[in-house]
Scaffold this active site. Structure first.
Site, PDB file in Angstrom:
ATOM      1  N   ARG A  75     -12.608  49.634 -20.684  1.00 37.56           N
ATOM      2  CA  ARG A  75     -12.196  49.010 -19.487  1.00 37.56           C
ATOM      3  C   ARG A  75     -12.941  47.903 -19.287  1.00 37.56           C
ATOM      4  O   ARG A  75     -12.522  46.914 -18.511  1.00 37.56           O
ATOM      5  CB  ARG A  75     -12.295  50.283 -18.348  1.00 37.56           C
ATOM      6  CG  ARG A  75     -11.273  51.301 -18.563  1.00 37.56           C
ATOM      7  CD  ARG A  75     -11.322  52.390 -17.528  1.00 37.56           C
ATOM      8  NE  ARG A  75     -11.369  51.797 -16.278  1.00 37.56           N
ATOM      9  CZ  ARG A  75     -12.117  52.327 -15.186  1.00 37.56           C
ATOM     10  NH1 ARG A  75     -12.618  53.442 -15.331  1.00 37.56           N
ATOM     11  NH2 ARG A  75     -11.962  52.022 -14.022  1.00 37.56           N
ATOM     12  N   VAL A 108     -14.795  48.568  -9.429  1.00 35.46           N
ATOM     13  CA  VAL A 108     -16.086  48.537 -10.001  1.00 35.46           C
ATOM     14  C   VAL A 108     -16.031  47.340 -11.029  1.00 35.46           C
ATOM     15  O   VAL A 108     -16.810  46.805 -11.898  1.00 35.46           O
ATOM     16  CB  VAL A 108     -16.289  49.703 -10.988  1.00 35.46           C
ATOM     17  CG1 VAL A 108     -16.645  51.027 -10.166  1.00 35.46           C
ATOM     18  CG2 VAL A 108     -15.198  49.927 -11.860  1.00 35.46           C
ATOM     19  N   ASP A 109     -14.856  46.375 -10.800  1.00 34.55           N
ATOM     20  CA  ASP A 109     -14.674  45.349 -11.622  1.00 34.55           C
ATOM     21  C   ASP A 109     -15.501  44.106 -11.435  1.00 34.55           C
ATOM     22  O   ASP A 109     -15.243  43.076 -12.204  1.00 34.55           O
ATOM     23  CB  ASP A 109     -13.059  45.010 -11.826  1.00 34.55           C
ATOM     24  CG  ASP A 109     -12.603  44.684 -10.350  1.00 34.55           C
ATOM     25  OD1 ASP A 109     -13.021  44.269  -9.343  1.00 34.55           O
ATOM     26  OD2 ASP A 109     -11.068  45.229 -10.156  1.00 34.55           O
ATOM     27  N   HIS A 124     -18.660  52.492  -5.417  1.00 32.66           N
ATOM     28  CA  HIS A 124     -18.632  53.241  -6.710  1.00 32.66           C
ATOM     29  C   HIS A 124     -19.196  52.775  -7.851  1.00 32.66           C
ATOM     30  O   HIS A 124     -18.740  52.965  -9.094  1.00 32.66           O
ATOM     31  CB  HIS A 124     -16.832  53.387  -7.017  1.00 32.66           C
ATOM     32  CG  HIS A 124     -16.396  54.415  -5.958  1.00 32.66           C
ATOM     33  ND1 HIS A 124     -14.914  54.521  -6.026  1.00 32.66           N
ATOM     34  CD2 HIS A 124     -16.934  55.064  -5.072  1.00 32.66           C
ATOM     35  CE1 HIS A 124     -14.641  55.365  -4.843  1.00 32.66           C
ATOM     36  NE2 HIS A 124     -15.732  55.639  -4.315  1.00 32.66           N
ATOM     37  N   CYS A 152     -31.361  54.897 -24.304  1.00 31.82           N
ATOM     38  CA  CYS A 152     -32.419  54.203 -23.481  1.00 31.82           C
ATOM     39  C   CYS A 152     -33.491  53.974 -24.379  1.00 31.82           C
ATOM     40  O   CYS A 152     -34.179  54.809 -25.074  1.00 31.82           O
ATOM     41  CB  CYS A 152     -32.621  55.057 -22.197  1.00 31.82           C
ATOM     42  SG  CYS A 152     -33.963  54.402 -21.255  1.00 31.82           S
ATOM     43  N   THR A 193      -5.749  50.484  -1.588  1.00 34.40           N
ATOM     44  CA  THR A 193      -6.215  51.703  -1.625  1.00 34.40           C
ATOM     45  C   THR A 193      -5.332  52.909  -1.294  1.00 34.40           C
ATOM     46  O   THR A 193      -4.604  52.819  -0.135  1.00 34.40           O
ATOM     47  CB  THR A 193      -7.597  52.021  -1.028  1.00 34.40           C
ATOM     48  OG1 THR A 193      -7.818  53.193  -1.568  1.00 34.40           O
ATOM     49  CG2 THR A 193      -7.672  51.602   0.580  1.00 34.40           C
ATOM     50  N   SER A 194      -5.162  53.823  -1.960  1.00 31.21           N
ATOM     51  CA  SER A 194      -4.290  55.037  -1.830  1.00 31.21           C
ATOM     52  C   SER A 194      -4.882  55.701  -0.741  1.00 31.21           C
ATOM     53  O   SER A 194      -4.376  56.684  -0.092  1.00 31.21           O
ATOM     54  CB  SER A 194      -4.276  56.058  -3.067  1.00 31.21           C
ATOM     55  OG  SER A 194      -5.458  56.382  -3.631  1.00 31.21           O
ATOM     56  N   ASN A 218      -0.717  46.986   1.683  1.00 29.85           N
ATOM     57  CA  ASN A 218      -0.349  47.924   0.518  1.00 29.85           C
ATOM     58  C   ASN A 218       1.235  47.809   0.392  1.00 29.85           C
ATOM     59  O   ASN A 218       2.003  47.941   1.572  1.00 29.85           O
ATOM     60  CB  ASN A 218      -0.743  49.234   1.235  1.00 29.85           C
ATOM     61  CG  ASN A 218      -0.833  50.459  -0.309  1.00 29.85           C
ATOM     62  OD1 ASN A 218       0.052  50.093  -1.247  1.00 29.85           O
ATOM     63  ND2 ASN A 218      -1.768  50.739  -0.365  1.00 29.85           N
TER      64      ASN A 218
HETATM   65  N1  APR Z   1      -1.314  44.906  -3.634  1.00 34.86           N
HETATM   66  C1  APR Z   1      -1.993  46.036  -2.744  1.00 34.86           C
HETATM   67  N2  APR Z   1      -1.980  47.349  -3.000  1.00 34.86           N
HETATM   68  C2  APR Z   1      -1.427  47.342  -4.131  1.00 34.86           C
HETATM   69  C3  APR Z   1      -0.832  46.629  -5.166  1.00 34.86           C
HETATM   70  C4  APR Z   1      -1.064  45.197  -4.830  1.00 34.86           C
HETATM   71  N3  APR Z   1      -0.606  44.307  -5.595  1.00 34.86           N
HETATM   72  N4  APR Z   1      -0.421  47.507  -6.294  1.00 34.86           N
HETATM   73  C5  APR Z   1      -0.860  48.775  -6.046  1.00 34.86           C
HETATM   74  N5  APR Z   1      -1.276  48.940  -4.726  1.00 34.86           N
HETATM   75  C6  APR Z   1      -1.791  50.140  -4.010  1.00 34.86           C
HETATM   76  C7  APR Z   1      -0.810  51.166  -4.399  1.00 34.86           C
HETATM   77  O1  APR Z   1       0.172  51.460  -3.733  1.00 34.86           O
HETATM   78  C8  APR Z   1      -1.978  52.442  -4.211  1.00 34.86           C
HETATM   79  O2  APR Z   1      -1.954  52.683  -2.823  1.00 34.86           O
HETATM   80  O3  APR Z   1      -3.007  50.296  -4.548  1.00 34.86           O
HETATM   81  C9  APR Z   1      -3.308  51.632  -4.371  1.00 34.86           C
HETATM   82  C10 APR Z   1      -4.232  52.210  -5.426  1.00 34.86           C
HETATM   83  O4  APR Z   1      -4.664  53.486  -5.290  1.00 34.86           O
HETATM   84  P1  APR Z   1      -5.463  54.058  -6.207  1.00 34.86           P
HETATM   85  O5  APR Z   1      -4.867  53.811  -7.625  1.00 34.86           O
HETATM   86  O6  APR Z   1      -5.776  55.645  -5.973  1.00 34.86           O
HETATM   87  O7  APR Z   1      -6.965  53.358  -6.220  1.00 34.86           O
HETATM   88  P2  APR Z   1      -7.847  53.714  -5.146  1.00 34.86           P
HETATM   89  O8  APR Z   1      -7.569  53.763  -4.019  1.00 34.86           O
HETATM   90  O9  APR Z   1      -9.048  52.175  -5.544  1.00 34.86           O
HETATM   91  O10 APR Z   1      -8.951  54.919  -5.756  1.00 34.86           O
HETATM   92  C11 APR Z   1     -10.077  55.216  -5.317  1.00 34.86           C
HETATM   93  O11 APR Z   1     -10.366  56.838  -7.087  1.00 34.86           O
HETATM   94  O12 APR Z   1     -10.369  57.543  -9.301  1.00 34.86           O
HETATM   95  C12 APR Z   1     -11.003  56.874  -8.240  1.00 34.86           C
HETATM   96  O13 APR Z   1     -13.111  55.860  -8.599  1.00 34.86           O
HETATM   97  C13 APR Z   1     -11.991  55.620  -8.543  1.00 34.86           C
HETATM   98  O14 APR Z   1     -12.406  53.750  -6.843  1.00 34.86           O
HETATM   99  C14 APR Z   1     -11.355  55.047  -7.335  1.00 34.86           C
HETATM  100  C15 APR Z   1     -10.950  55.904  -6.364  1.00 34.86           C
END
Ligand code: APR
Length: 268
Positions: A75, A108-109, A124, A152, A193-194, A218
Site C-alpha cells: 500500500r 494515512v496517504d 490514523h 529497530c 467517509t462511511s 459523498n
Molecule cells: N468522493 C467522495 N466520497 C467517496 C468517493 C468519492 N469519489 N468514492 C467513495 N466515496 C465514499 C464512499 O461512499 C464511502 O462512504 O467514501 C467512503 C469511504 O468509506 P470507508 O471505505 O469506510 O473509508 P473511511 O470512512 O475513511 O474508513 C475509516 O476505517 O478501516 C479503517 O483505518 C481505516 O481510516 C479508515 C477508517
C-alpha cells in the site's frame, strides 16, 4: 441569476463565506479519485478483499508480522505512485480562504499535505512513516529486502507502519485537536467517509451540538446523511472544487476538472 442544476445551495455558500472557522473531516473517499482504494465500498473496498483482523490489528502483527508488513509495503508503494486529485487541491485552496481552518483526516496517504494543505491532523497515522513496534520511535530509513519486517537498530524489535490499527488508541494530541475543532468550528465538511469508525465518526455530532453546520460530501448515503444540515451527493473531486469556486467566485480560483471558474453561477 440562475444557478446551475448541481450548484451548491446558496445558503451553504453563504455560510462558508461567513465562517470564521472551517473544519473538514476526510476519509478514504477523498483519495478514491487518486486511485487509492477505499475500505468499505462493496466491490472495490480493501475490506471486501482482505480481512482487517488478519492485517490491521496488533494481534495480526504478533501472529504474522511478515504478512502485515508486506501488505503495508504494497500500500505504501501504491500511495507513492498516487497524486492528489481536485478534491485535495480544493481543500488546500479552502484553507487559504478562511480565517481559521483545520483538516482532520482518517487517511494515512499524506495526499492532503502533498496538495498543499498545512493544518492537517492525522487521526490514523501515516503509512509512509515507520516506527519501532516496541518503543514507538520513528525511523527514517529501513531495509525492505529481508524476509521478515526490518528490525529497530536500537532495540531489535520489529519495525511497523506508523498507523493506528483496530483495537489501538488514536494519538492523544490528534484526538484532542479533532475534538477542539468539532467544538469550535462554524462549518464542518465531512468528505468521503462511511462515518462508521469511531472516534472520528463521533465528530459530526459534537459539531452539530455546538451549533456548527455539518455538510456531508459523498456519492452514497451513510449513517450521517440523515443528521447533516446539507448533503452534497457526488464525487469529492467534482463537488469540492465547485463548492469552493461558488463561495469565492471571481477571486482567482484556478480552473479545475469538472467546472471552470465562476461557471456554476452562469445560466445554462
Ligand atoms: N468522493 C467522495 N466520497 C467517496 C468517493 C468519492 N469519489 N468514492 C467513495 N466515496 C465514499 C464512499 O461512499 C464511502 O462512504 O467514501 C467512503 C469511504 O468509506 P470507508 O471505505 O469506510 O473509508 P473511511 O470512512 O475513511 O474508513 C475509516 O476505517 O478501516 C479503517 O483505518 C481505516 O481510516 C479508515 C477508517
Amino acid at each position: 441569476m440562475l444557478a446551475a442544476p448541481n450548484a451548491p445551495p446558496p445558503e451553504l455558500v453563504a455560510a462558508l463565506r461567513a465562517a470564521r472557522f472551517v473544519a473538514v473531516l476526510t476519509g478514504a473517499g477523498v483519495s478514491a479519485e487518486s486511485g487509492v482504494p477505499t475500505f468499505r465500498d462493496a466491490q472495490t473496498g480493501l475490506w471486501s478483499k482482505f480481512d482487517p483482523r488478519e492485517l490491521a490489528t496488533p494481534s495480526a502483527f504478533a501472529r504474522n508480522p511478515k504478512r502485515v508488513w508486506d501488505w503495508y509495503a504494497m500500500r505504501r508503494a501504491m500511495v507513492g505512485r498516487a497524486a492528489p486529485n481536485p478534491a485535495h487541491t480544493a481543500l488546500a485552496e479552502l484553507e487559504r480562504r478562511v480565517p481559521e481552518f483545520v483538516l482532520l483526516t482518517q487517511n494515512v496517504d499524506g495526499l492532503h499535505q502533498r496538495a498543499g494543505s498545512i493544518r492537517v491532523v492525522e487521526l490514523h497515522g501515516n503509512i509512509t512513516q515507520v516506527r519501532c513496534s516496541r518503543e514507538g520511535t520513528r525511523v527514517a530509513q529501513w531495509d525492505d529486502s529481508d524476509d521478515a519486517p526490518p528490525r529497530c537498530a536500537a532495540c531489535g524489535a520489529f519495525l511497523r507502519p506508523d498507523v493506528v490499527w483496530f483495537e489501538e488508541m488514536l494519538p492523544d494530541d490528534a484526538l484532542e485537536a479533532a475534538e477542539d475543532a468539532a467544538t469550535r468550528c462554524d462549518v464542518l465538511l465531512v468528505v468521503g467517509t462511511s462515518a462508521e469508525v469511531y472516534p472520528a465518526a463521533a465528530l459530526p455530532a459534537i459539531a452539530r451540538r455546538r451549533g456548527a453546520q455539518v455538510v456531508e460530501i459523498n456519492p452514497d448515503t451513510t449513517p450521517l446523511t440523515a443528521q447533516a444540515d446539507h448533503v452534497l451527493h457526488g464525487p469529492a473531486g467534482v463537488v469540492l472544487p465547485a463548492l469552493v469556486a461558488a463561495a469565492w467566485s471571481g477571486s482567482g480560483m484556478a480552473t479545475q476538472r469538472g467546472y471552470s471558474g465562476g461557471a456554476p453561477f452562469l445560466p445554462d
